[in-house]
Design a protein around this motif. Sequence first.
Motif, PDB file in Angstrom:
ATOM      1  N   GLU A 186       0.826  -1.212   0.000  1.00 47.91           N
ATOM      2  CA  GLU A 186       0.000   0.000   0.000  1.00 47.91           C
ATOM      3  C   GLU A 186       0.858   1.259   0.000  1.00 47.91           C
ATOM      4  N   LEU A 187       1.940   1.233   0.796  1.00 44.95           N
ATOM      5  CA  LEU A 187       2.836   2.395   0.836  1.00 44.95           C
ATOM      6  C   LEU A 187       3.574   2.576  -0.486  1.00 44.95           C
ATOM      7  N   PHE A 188       3.968   1.463  -1.102  1.00 46.72           N
ATOM      8  CA  PHE A 188       4.680   1.574  -2.373  1.00 46.72           C
ATOM      9  C   PHE A 188       3.748   2.095  -3.470  1.00 46.72           C
ATOM     10  N   LYS A 189       2.498   1.674  -3.432  1.00 48.20           N
ATOM     11  CA  LYS A 189       1.530   2.178  -4.411  1.00 48.20           C
ATOM     12  C   LYS A 189       1.378   3.686  -4.269  1.00 48.20           C
ATOM     13  N   GLU A 190       1.425   4.171  -3.025  1.00 50.90           N
ATOM     14  CA  GLU A 190       1.234   5.599  -2.775  1.00 50.90           C
ATOM     15  C   GLU A 190       2.491   6.410  -3.088  1.00 50.90           C
ATOM     16  N   GLY A 195      12.848   3.071  -1.009  1.00 50.36           N
ATOM     17  CA  GLY A 195      13.515   3.699   0.127  1.00 50.36           C
ATOM     18  C   GLY A 195      12.540   4.441   1.025  1.00 50.36           C
ATOM     19  N   THR A 196      11.555   5.101   0.413  1.00 47.96           N
ATOM     20  CA  THR A 196      10.545   5.828   1.195  1.00 47.96           C
ATOM     21  C   THR A 196       9.701   4.852   2.007  1.00 47.96           C
ATOM     22  N   CYS A 271       2.107  -2.932  -8.381  1.00 44.77           N
ATOM     23  CA  CYS A 271       3.406  -2.632  -7.769  1.00 44.77           C
ATOM     24  C   CYS A 271       4.554  -3.205  -8.586  1.00 44.77           C
ATOM     25  N   ASN A 272       4.379  -4.406  -9.116  1.00 40.94           N
ATOM     26  CA  ASN A 272       5.451  -5.022  -9.882  1.00 40.94           C
ATOM     27  C   ASN A 272       5.604  -4.407 -11.264  1.00 40.94           C
ATOM     28  N   GLN A 273       4.507  -3.944 -11.865  1.00 38.36           N
ATOM     29  CA  GLN A 273       4.623  -3.209 -13.120  1.00 38.36           C
ATOM     30  C   GLN A 273       5.384  -1.900 -12.904  1.00 38.36           C
TER      31      GLN A 273
END
Length: 495
Positions: A186-190, A195-196, A271-273
Amino acid sequence: MENKKPVGIWLRVSTEFQVKDDSPEHHEKRGRMYAEAKAWDVKEIYHLEAVSGKSVMEHPEAKRMLRDIKSGRITGLIFSKLARLARNTKELLEFSELFRKHNADLISLSESIDTSSSAGRLFYTMIAAMAEWERQEIAERVAASVPIRAQLGKPLGGQASFGYRWMGKELVVDQHEAPVRKLVYELFKEHKRKGTVAKLLNEKGYRTRNGSKFSDTTVGRLLRDPMAKGQRRANYTKSTGDKKHWVIKPESDWILTPCPAIIPEDLWNYCNQLLDAQEKKDRKPARKTTHLFSGILTCHCGGKMYVPSRTKKYSCGGCKKTHISESDIEEIYFEQLKSFLLTKNDLETFLIRSNEAIQNKLHELETLRKDKDRIKGEMDNLIKLHSKGQIPTDSFGSYFTPLNEQHKQIENTIIETEAHIDFLKMQQLDSDSILANASNLYDQWPLLDDVAKRNVIEQITNLIEISNEEITIKFSYVPTLPLNPPTSQHNLRDS
């Protein structure tokens, strides 16, 4: 009376199963009986229970045994069979050479090897090679069974992926880790940055299973693992034989089986795309823009504005309705530079921020220097204890090395912090200098090339928005205070 030959007995079994079913006590008794029959004196017993024979040279008991050989405390080593000493041919030969150098004997009860003779050394080499072949045969048989076990959904050894655990032979969702695993996606999508995501997870107090902080590498591995979407991947890596290094096998060797899902498949795919696109971008740097305001100029609808090919106008990529010519926006921007950073309030704001940043760094530097002195004191105490014999030589490194590494890291951080302070102090320009720079920026603008202009725009502009025939330009009123000094700068003054 003739002195008895001092010898040691080597006890190594490679697994807990062997510890129970082929006990060290059995091997010790056998060795003692042999020594008694030869009228030898057993001085030491070396225990290596549940230790693999692939590499034993660095084991503390092996080091103790070698010290005893070198000092003459023992002049022979008894073991039940060659494979119990070691299965690595290189190490076996090293043991043999060390024993020969110090006039000590290797005694293998099963193989009846005596390395004091040339015939014994030749036979020893042949048997050593056979022992390593045996280990490779076992490894190949185990590897051959992995795909079958994977297809049956059975555990293949090691821990389950983060967010899961093995309950007997069944893979189940871990109720404590699964929410964190879901949060990673969810964080990576946002935020779209590994690193963030790692930084946010650590700030929230989350840690990996072993208590370490999350890193971008860990986040990337979790994002790529399809287990989260309900697809367990097995038999996809292969050890290189070099400690913990491994390589990815061809996809044709992978075994995919269903498992409980933590996230929806479309979230995993998104996320993987995104990861694929980022990695592709990293491999091939994007071409730099040739237009001054591309991506900076925005429409009132929120869309970014770019210059399509074969045109000279910025167009909104969202509503497609807003347009402005390249020459018009540059002329308007140029006129707005007159008011850039010319107010007293803006100058005071910059100086206050700059002073605060410097004071924070000075406080950080003081803390680092205290830590450096403390660690240096601990290192000095360890050296004193070692010199007095209170810390054995073979244990000294385990205490001293981590402190020495930390000491060097702090030294490097101190140097970086001092350099940062120097940079911040250079940014503390007086009011006359700031005003002169602002005036010079305006005067020099027509003489700058497009690359220099684009750099200036990116540094000093917060917003350029077009709405209802109006243009809003917001400048960054104070110079930014980056974590690291820039590697180059443009001189806007006359030479």
